[in-house]
Design a protein around this motif. Structure first.
Motif, PDB file in Angstrom:
ATOM      1  N   LEU A   1       0.817  -1.216   0.000  1.00 39.42           N
ATOM      2  CA  LEU A   1       0.000   0.000   0.000  1.00 39.42           C
ATOM      3  C   LEU A   1       0.850   1.265   0.000  1.00 39.42           C
ATOM      4  O   LEU A   1       0.503   2.275  -0.641  1.00 39.42           O
ATOM      5  CB  LEU A   1      -0.928  -0.004   1.215  1.00 39.42           C
ATOM      6  N   ASN A   2       1.958   1.232   0.709  1.00 36.48           N
ATOM      7  CA  ASN A   2       2.787   2.435   0.854  1.00 36.48           C
ATOM      8  C   ASN A   2       4.010   2.437  -0.044  1.00 36.48           C
ATOM      9  O   ASN A   2       4.891   3.295   0.100  1.00 36.48           O
ATOM     10  CB  ASN A   2       3.227   2.605   2.310  1.00 36.48           C
ATOM     11  N   CYS A   3       4.122   1.486  -0.963  1.00 38.12           N
ATOM     12  CA  CYS A   3       5.278   1.442  -1.856  1.00 38.12           C
ATOM     13  C   CYS A   3       5.312   2.710  -2.724  1.00 38.12           C
ATOM     14  O   CYS A   3       4.279   3.158  -3.243  1.00 38.12           O
ATOM     15  CB  CYS A   3       5.205   0.191  -2.724  1.00 38.12           C
ATOM     16  N   ARG A   4       6.505   3.278  -2.867  1.00 34.25           N
ATOM     17  CA  ARG A   4       6.659   4.532  -3.619  1.00 34.25           C
ATOM     18  C   ARG A   4       6.482   4.325  -5.122  1.00 34.25           C
ATOM     19  O   ARG A   4       6.108   5.263  -5.847  1.00 34.25           O
ATOM     20  CB  ARG A   4       8.050   5.124  -3.360  1.00 34.25           C
ATOM     21  N   ASN A   5       6.751   3.121  -5.616  1.00 35.69           N
ATOM     22  CA  ASN A   5       6.656   2.854  -7.053  1.00 35.69           C
ATOM     23  C   ASN A   5       5.230   2.423  -7.406  1.00 35.69           C
ATOM     24  O   ASN A   5       4.609   1.626  -6.695  1.00 35.69           O
ATOM     25  CB  ASN A   5       7.639   1.756  -7.467  1.00 35.69           C
ATOM     26  N   ALA A   6       4.733   2.969  -8.491  1.00 37.62           N
ATOM     27  CA  ALA A   6       3.377   2.660  -8.921  1.00 37.62           C
ATOM     28  C   ALA A   6       3.313   1.267  -9.533  1.00 37.62           C
ATOM     29  O   ALA A   6       4.292   0.753 -10.088  1.00 37.62           O
ATOM     30  CB  ALA A   6       2.892   3.696  -9.934  1.00 37.62           C
ATOM     31  N   ILE A   7       2.150   0.656  -9.422  1.00 39.56           N
ATOM     32  CA  ILE A   7       1.955  -0.678  -9.996  1.00 39.56           C
ATOM     33  C   ILE A   7       1.992  -0.571 -11.524  1.00 39.56           C
ATOM     34  O   ILE A   7       1.334   0.283 -12.132  1.00 39.56           O
ATOM     35  CB  ILE A   7       0.606  -1.270  -9.524  1.00 39.56           C
ATOM     36  N   GLY A   8       2.764  -1.421 -12.169  1.00 37.93           N
ATOM     37  CA  GLY A   8       2.922  -1.409 -13.617  1.00 37.93           C
ATOM     38  C   GLY A   8       4.161  -0.688 -14.089  1.00 37.93           C
ATOM     39  O   GLY A   8       4.466  -0.703 -15.287  1.00 37.93           O
ATOM     40  N   SER A   9       4.884  -0.086 -13.163  1.00 37.69           N
ATOM     41  CA  SER A   9       6.122   0.596 -13.544  1.00 37.69           C
ATOM     42  C   SER A   9       7.233  -0.431 -13.697  1.00 37.69           C
ATOM     43  O   SER A   9       7.088  -1.614 -13.372  1.00 37.69           O
ATOM     44  CB  SER A   9       6.489   1.634 -12.483  1.00 37.69           C
ATOM     45  N   ALA A  10       8.376   0.041 -14.183  1.00 35.33           N
ATOM     46  CA  ALA A  10       9.506  -0.862 -14.400  1.00 35.33           C
ATOM     47  C   ALA A  10      10.015  -1.438 -13.088  1.00 35.33           C
ATOM     48  O   ALA A  10      10.432  -2.598 -13.016  1.00 35.33           O
ATOM     49  CB  ALA A  10      10.625  -0.118 -15.135  1.00 35.33           C
ATOM     50  N   ALA A  11      10.006  -0.635 -12.004  1.00 36.00           N
ATOM     51  CA  ALA A  11      10.475  -1.127 -10.713  1.00 36.00           C
ATOM     52  C   ALA A  11       9.440  -2.000 -10.012  1.00 36.00           C
ATOM     53  O   ALA A  11       9.777  -2.770  -9.107  1.00 36.00           O
ATOM     54  CB  ALA A  11      10.852   0.051  -9.805  1.00 36.00           C
ATOM     55  N   ARG A  12       8.183  -1.905 -10.449  1.00 38.97           N
ATOM     56  CA  ARG A  12       7.117  -2.668  -9.798  1.00 38.97           C
ATOM     57  C   ARG A  12       6.100  -3.093 -10.854  1.00 38.97           C
ATOM     58  O   ARG A  12       5.034  -2.508 -10.997  1.00 38.97           O
ATOM     59  CB  ARG A  12       6.454  -1.814  -8.721  1.00 38.97           C
ATOM     60  N   PRO A  13       6.382  -4.151 -11.581  1.00 36.93           N
ATOM     61  CA  PRO A  13       5.465  -4.559 -12.661  1.00 36.93           C
ATOM     62  C   PRO A  13       4.167  -5.171 -12.162  1.00 36.93           C
ATOM     63  O   PRO A  13       3.177  -5.190 -12.894  1.00 36.93           O
ATOM     64  CB  PRO A  13       6.291  -5.584 -13.445  1.00 36.93           C
ATOM     65  N   SER A  14       4.140  -5.697 -10.941  1.00 30.97           N
ATOM     66  CA  SER A  14       2.933  -6.338 -10.410  1.00 30.97           C
ATOM     67  C   SER A  14       2.535  -5.659  -9.101  1.00 30.97           C
ATOM     68  O   SER A  14       3.118  -4.657  -8.695  1.00 30.97           O
ATOM     69  CB  SER A  14       3.161  -7.838 -10.188  1.00 30.97           C
ATOM     70  N   ALA A  15       1.536  -6.256  -8.427  1.00 30.24           N
ATOM     71  CA  ALA A  15       1.076  -5.693  -7.164  1.00 30.24           C
ATOM     72  C   ALA A  15       2.018  -5.990  -6.004  1.00 30.24           C
ATOM     73  O   ALA A  15       1.806  -5.477  -4.890  1.00 30.24           O
ATOM     74  CB  ALA A  15      -0.320  -6.219  -6.839  1.00 30.24           C
ATOM     75  N   GLU A  16       3.052  -6.758  -6.253  1.00 28.10           N
ATOM     76  CA  GLU A  16       4.022  -7.054  -5.200  1.00 28.10           C
ATOM     77  C   GLU A  16       4.797  -5.781  -4.845  1.00 28.10           C
ATOM     78  O   GLU A  16       5.052  -4.926  -5.708  1.00 28.10           O
ATOM     79  CB  GLU A  16       5.016  -8.116  -5.673  1.00 28.10           C
TER      80      GLU A  16
ATOM     81  N   CYS B   1       7.958  -3.388  -4.146  1.00 26.09           N
ATOM     82  CA  CYS B   1       9.253  -3.384  -4.834  1.00 26.09           C
ATOM     83  C   CYS B   1      10.403  -3.799  -3.922  1.00 26.09           C
ATOM     84  O   CYS B   1      11.436  -4.281  -4.385  1.00 26.09           O
ATOM     85  CB  CYS B   1       9.527  -1.995  -5.422  1.00 26.09           C
ATOM     86  N   GLU B   2      10.280  -3.591  -2.614  1.00 23.68           N
ATOM     87  CA  GLU B   2      11.259  -3.969  -1.589  1.00 23.68           C
ATOM     88  C   GLU B   2      12.553  -3.150  -1.654  1.00 23.68           C
ATOM     89  O   GLU B   2      13.519  -3.459  -0.962  1.00 23.68           O
ATOM     90  CB  GLU B   2      11.623  -5.455  -1.671  1.00 23.68           C
ATOM     91  N   VAL B   3      12.603  -2.127  -2.501  1.00 21.67           N
ATOM     92  CA  VAL B   3      13.825  -1.332  -2.609  1.00 21.67           C
ATOM     93  C   VAL B   3      13.599   0.133  -2.252  1.00 21.67           C
ATOM     94  O   VAL B   3      14.563   0.848  -1.935  1.00 21.67           O
ATOM     95  CB  VAL B   3      14.414  -1.431  -4.035  1.00 21.67           C
ATOM     96  N   CYS B   4      12.373   0.597  -2.305  1.00 23.25           N
ATOM     97  CA  CYS B   4      12.119   2.001  -1.984  1.00 23.25           C
ATOM     98  C   CYS B   4      12.260   2.215  -0.482  1.00 23.25           C
ATOM     99  O   CYS B   4      12.311   1.273   0.310  1.00 23.25           O
ATOM    100  CB  CYS B   4      10.733   2.430  -2.482  1.00 23.25           C
ATOM    101  N   GLU B   5      12.270   3.479  -0.095  1.00 21.83           N
ATOM    102  CA  GLU B   5      12.483   3.813   1.312  1.00 21.83           C
ATOM    103  C   GLU B   5      11.341   3.318   2.189  1.00 21.83           C
ATOM    104  O   GLU B   5      11.571   2.827   3.304  1.00 21.83           O
ATOM    105  CB  GLU B   5      12.642   5.337   1.449  1.00 21.83           C
ATOM    106  N   SER B   6      10.107   3.412   1.706  1.00 22.42           N
ATOM    107  CA  SER B   6       8.967   2.961   2.503  1.00 22.42           C
ATOM    108  C   SER B   6       9.014   1.450   2.724  1.00 22.42           C
ATOM    109  O   SER B   6       8.769   0.951   3.839  1.00 22.42           O
ATOM    110  CB  SER B   6       7.655   3.348   1.809  1.00 22.42           C
ATOM    111  N   CYS B   7       9.339   0.685   1.681  1.00 23.65           N
ATOM    112  CA  CYS B   7       9.396  -0.772   1.813  1.00 23.65           C
ATOM    113  C   CYS B   7      10.495  -1.188   2.779  1.00 23.65           C
ATOM    114  O   CYS B   7      10.296  -2.086   3.620  1.00 23.65           O
ATOM    115  CB  CYS B   7       9.612  -1.410   0.441  1.00 23.65           C
TER     116      CYS B   7
END
Length: 652
Positions: A62-77, A79-85
């Motif tokens: 819910l709080n992931c900085r990368n939007a769903i469908g972007s290169a860093a986050r292609p799915s609803a999973e 990203c595990e790399v942004c500051e929030s994750c």
């Protein structure tokens, strides 16, 4: 860095890593893809199956900085790399607050939470509250949270994890989306343990991993905790820990199921000594009776399922639904199939019921060893019992005049002696015209008891019935009895009351024909008994005395009327009170008993015989019931007794 246990080290960080909860993870990922985010979630289920873990993963998504469908986050999973994750993964995010509801359960803590929820998150999109063990929150605290749950701010998401969802008020559950988690399957736990063993550099055979998965009992965290303990105690070979099944059993305090297979084989063979010997070996080795009973219950449950699912002795048929029901390894499935093949489904069910009761009793019994051994012996005894269907099948389909029967009068006459026969006719033992072909079962566990000699309290040898007289129906004769019809014509047996309420054989005298002729002029014992019972029945508040007189044995001699009751010495004066005794004596005089002395004897009758039904009044409902052909047919076939008749006619 300090050592991290396996349950924390390998905690899933993505929805795809969670084992056995696809129905939850797929639904949540679809909701994220469609932006259908609820403001309240309840995650319920067994311990250690991923409730709090999925709540944290959902918070990251819910709080992931990368939007769903972007290169860093292609799915609803996430990203595990942004500051929030990374902050949520490290449990130091200011916008994801995890609260232990077991310690923060009062209304004051919930009021603080409600006041803080009004403010927007410091940096992320949502302010998320994860309430672990939410069922511990008090009802007053839940009521304080109701308004916030019903109309929450758009930036608030509540996630409640609980093992007891029924303790959460229905008003709260109706405002949240409820996800019920499943116990993790054995196959899924086994796959996770196999992968962790490879990553940890542990040599573990398949049997050891299967034991760990079974010990988890559907909980991934429990299985990992036991595995962590097993690795610490395992021997090291070439720098790698080595796990085997024997070491894990010793660590968990369990025994191999081969022991229970051996016990069931002994039960099938009717070998009580072998059952007790195996139990003694297990207990002497230091095993707890409660733990053995618990493990035996689980093994019997597997045998019942194997029997129902028709799993063969070679494990055939263990695929599909049978494999889902039996969450055990392939070797254990074959073992359960072998044990199930020895018994019927009904027998295995009775075994399981007995051991469940034994396991419950061990929790509050002092001598646990004795009760455990008794529970095992009960299994052998259950194996000896004959099904009621087999017993009923021995009776002929139709009843005729040639069908052997044993009446109450003949059984009582055999116990009371010739003095009960007023007319001088000797008591007779019913003799079958021909032995029944199927009267004797295939085997009887009490065959050895029949050959034992019985002795009375003074050591006098019991007089046995002649072997040449076959009984039509088995009759239990616990006291010394001599059948008068087997004596010489010039002899008779005199029976008197013993000191202990039993019957002792005192003497054998010459036949006294004069006394018998005098007795023949008196009314019979049956006539006197009926007169007394009728008088008590017609009187008020004398039903108990009437029942006692109807069930008693009446004997008429030249000097007294002897009534052997079934009432104890203490209860006899209260049952037959002075008023009842007066009614009995008056009825006996009217019936022609003269001045014979009435003697009431207390104590339970020594012979086991069916109770003689009380004579019904003419025209009564009981008399009409006894005249009905269906009732008479039932009495003929089953030697039935009418105990009570309810008259449902209108009493106008």
């Amino acid at each position: 860095m300090a050592y991290q246990v396996l349950a924390r080290k390998y905690r899933p960080q993505r929805f795809a890593d969670v084992a056995g909860q696809d129905h939850v993870t797929v639904t949540l990922m679809n909701a994220l893809m469609q932006n259908r985010i609820a403001h309240g979630y309840i995650f319920s289920g067994h311990r250690g199956i991923g409730k709090t873990t999925i709540a944290r993963i959902l918070a990251m998504a819910l709080n992931c900085r990368n939007a769903i469908g972007s290169a860093a986050r292609p799915s609803a999973e996430p990203c595990e790399v942004c500051e929030s994750c990374t902050e949520i993964k490290a449990s130091n995010s200011v916008d994801v607050i995890e609260i232990d509801a077991a310690t923060n359960r009062g209304i004051d803590e919930i009021r603080e939470l409600r006041d803080a929820a009004r403010y927007r998150p410091a940096r992320d999109k949502y302010k998320i509250y994860i309430l672990d063990e939410a069922h511990q929150i008090t009802d007053a605290a839940f009521n304080a949270l109701l308004k916030t749950l019903e109309e929450p701010p758009e930036h608030i998401v509540f996630m409640m994890a609980t093992t007891q969802p029924e303790d959460i008020p229905q008003t709260v559950r109706s405002r949240c989306q409820h996800f019920s988690f499943h116990a993790v399957k054995l196959v899924d736990i086994l796959g996770e343990l196999r992968g962790i063993a490879e990553r940890e550099g542990v040599n573990a055979d398949e049997g050891a991993l299967s034991l760990l998965a079974e010990a988890g009992d559907g909980s991934m965290r429990d299985a990992l905790s036991i595995m962590d303990q097993a690795i610490a105690s395992a021997p090291v070979e070439d720098g790698r820990p080595r796990l085997d099944a024997g070491q894990i059993r010793e660590l968990m305090g369990t025994v191999p199921n081969a022991v229970f297979e051996k016990i069931l084989e002994a039960v099938d063979g009717n070998r009580s000594a072998e059952v007790i010997t195996v139990a003694n070996q297990l207990l002497d080795a230091g095993n707890s009776p409660a733990q053995l009973a618990r493990q035996f219950v689980r093994y019997l449950r597997n045998c019942v399922i194997a029997k129902i699912a028709t799993i063969g002795v070679d494990g055939a048929g263990a695929e599909g639904v049978a494999g889902e029901l039996l969450q055990i390894s392939a070797d254990e499935q074959r073992r359960a199939g072998r044990s199930a093949a020895l018994f019927t489904e009904e027998e295995l069910t009775r075994f399981l019921q007995v051991m469940l009761r034994t396991f419950d009793e061990l929790g509050y019994r002092q001598e646990q060893r004795f009760h455990f051994e008794l529970g095992l012996l009960k299994l052998v005894h259950l194996r000896r019992l004959l099904p009621i269907e087999e017993v009923l099948s021995q009776f002929p389909a139709g009843g005729g005049s040639g069908q052997p029967r044993t009446t109450a009068g003949s059984a009582k006459a055999a116990a009371a002696g010739p003095s009960a026969n007023v007319g001088g006719a000797p008591a007779r033992v019913p003799v079958a015209s021909a032995p029944m072909a199927s009267a004797k079962p295939a085997f009887s566990p009490f065959e050895q008891d029949k050959s034992r000699r019985r002795f009375d309290e003074r050591g006098t040898a019991a007089v046995a019935i002649a072997q040449s007289v076959p009984l039509a129906v088995p009759m239990l004769i616990p006291s010394p009895v001599l059948v008068p019809s087997l004596l010489a014509a010039s002899e008779e047996m005199v029976l008197r009351d013993g000191d202990a309420g039993g019957v002792d054989l005192l003497e054998v005298r010459e036949d006294r024909s004069a006394a018998n002729s005098q007795l023949s002029s008196l009314p019979s014992a049956e006539v006197l008994q009926k007169a007394a019972v009728d008088a008590l029945t017609e009187a008020k508040n004398q039903d108990t005395a009437a029942d006692a007189m109807a069930d008693a044995d009446w004997t008429v001699t030249e000097s007294e009327i002897r009534v052997q009751t079934e009432v104890s010495q203490t209860m006899l004066p209260m049952v037959v009170n002075p008023e009842a005794e007066k009614l009995i004596k008056g009825a006996l005089r009217e019936a022609g008993a003269g001045n014979l002395k009435l003697t009431l004897v207390a104590g339970v009758k020594t012979a086991v015989a069916p109770k003689k039904p009380r004579a019904a009044k003419s025209g009564s409902a009981q008399a009409k019931a006894m005249d009905h052909p269906v009732v008479q047919r039932a009495q003929t076939l089953f030697n039935a007794e009418i105990r009570s008749v309810i008259d449902l006619r209108d009493n106008d």
